[in-house]
Design an enzyme around this catalytic site. Structure first.
Site, PDB file in Angstrom:
ATOM      1  CD  GLU A  62      -2.730   1.181   2.547  1.00 28.08           C
ATOM      2  OE1 GLU A  62      -3.832   1.763   2.500  1.00 28.08           O
ATOM      3  OE2 GLU A  62      -2.305   0.625   3.581  1.00 28.08           O
TER       4      GLU A  62
ATOM      5  CE  LYS B  62      -7.670   1.173   3.054  1.00 24.78           C
ATOM      6  NZ  LYS B  62      -6.556   1.851   3.774  1.00 24.78           N
TER       7      LYS B  62
ATOM      8  CB  CYS C  86      -4.510  -1.489   4.142  1.00 22.67           C
ATOM      9  SG  CYS C  86      -3.669  -1.239   5.735  1.00 22.67           S
TER      10      CYS C  86
END
Length: 279
Positions: free
Chosen positions: A46, A118, A159
């Site tokens: 990330e 994301k 994440c």
């Protein structure tokens, strides 16, 4: 059935800087090392392209995905080395003026094969630390993304998505062989939750999980947990890159393990939706 029964994957751990140029230099080295060890896929963490929490400065650096220098460099490196590249993620400018935490998978010709933003943003308040509000600068993505490849379907995530098991269950039910979870975990949450959650997602889905990570103290003042992990469908740890240092691990994935794990424990097929009785 996959076209290719095995995959040699290079898992990266980085200490990303606050400029694109420094990170491109790091990834250029990682790609050369991965290719030199016969890897077919490079997995990056990330915010691999840019890690800068100074909002004013970041606003001058972040551009739309099609103009992003880090993504362009990853495409060039993929084509140069004949290497698939999962770029991890990098901030790009979204249509509403906010940033997107943006990921992409690039094939060995340098073509972008899939893009993912994301979905779950890191808005948390850890005791003893200042609150973290990713949604102050970032807009959420709108969809999960799965890509068909010669090694079977790849499932994309980033994440904090890790904490939402239903998100991954769908990837498992749709047949994902490999799920990417590039991350920049904080030290307190990493120490408490990182490995157990990564291994749980692999076990629950019966898929390989490749979780490239950020590690150590960064130029923008953040400290990240490290411990980039490659985990097999039975929950076995194939690689752990440790706490602080950048590095690269090359692992060979036997994709027959995916079908074997799901056959032995068919939880993806036998789950039941039942009503809740609250007494």
């Amino acid at each position: 059935m996959t076209e290719r029964p095995t995959l040699r994957a290079a898992l990266a751990q980085m200490r990303s800087a606050d400029t694109h140029a420094e990170n491109i230099a790091s990834v250029t080295d990682l790609a050369a090392r991965a290719a030199g060890q016969g890897a077919e896929l490079l997995c990056l963490p990330e915010v691999a392209g840019l890690m800068n929490r100074n909002a004013e400065v970041a606003r001058t650096q972040v551009v739309a995905a099609e103009a992003d220098p880090y993504i362009a460099a990853c495409r060039e490196l993929a084509a140069k080395h004949g290497l698939w590249v999962h770029i991890g993620s990098t901030p790009v400018l979204g249509p509403d003026g906010r940033f997107l935490n943006h990921s992409a998978v690039i094939d060995a010709t340098g073509a972008i094969r899939a893009e993912y933003d994301k979905v779950h943003l890191f808005d948390v308040a850890i005791e003893g630390q200042a609150p973290i509000g990713e949604s102050k600068r970032f807009a959420p993505g709108e969809a999960a993304v799965m890509l068909d490849t010669p090694w079977g379907p790849f499932g994309l995530s980033i994440c904090y998505d890790l904490r939402f098991p239903c998100f991954y269950r769908r990837y498992g039910q749709e047949g994902a062989t490999i799920i990417f979870i590039p991350s920049a975990f904080t030290v307190p949450t990493g120490r408490a939750h990182w490995e157990v959650l990564i291994r749980a997602r692999a076990i629950e889905t019966g898929a390989f999980v490749l979780a490239a990570a950020q590690a150590g103290e960064h130029a923008d003042g953040r400290e990240t947990w490290g411990h980039a992990l490659a985990v097999d469908p039975w929950g076995g740890v194939l690689a752990d890159l440790g706490r602080e240092a950048p590095g690269l691990a090359v692992v060979d994935l036997d994709l027959a393990m995916v079908e074997a794990a799901r056959r032995q424990i068919p939880a993806l097929k036998t789950g039941r939706d039942v009503p809740l009785k609250r007494l």
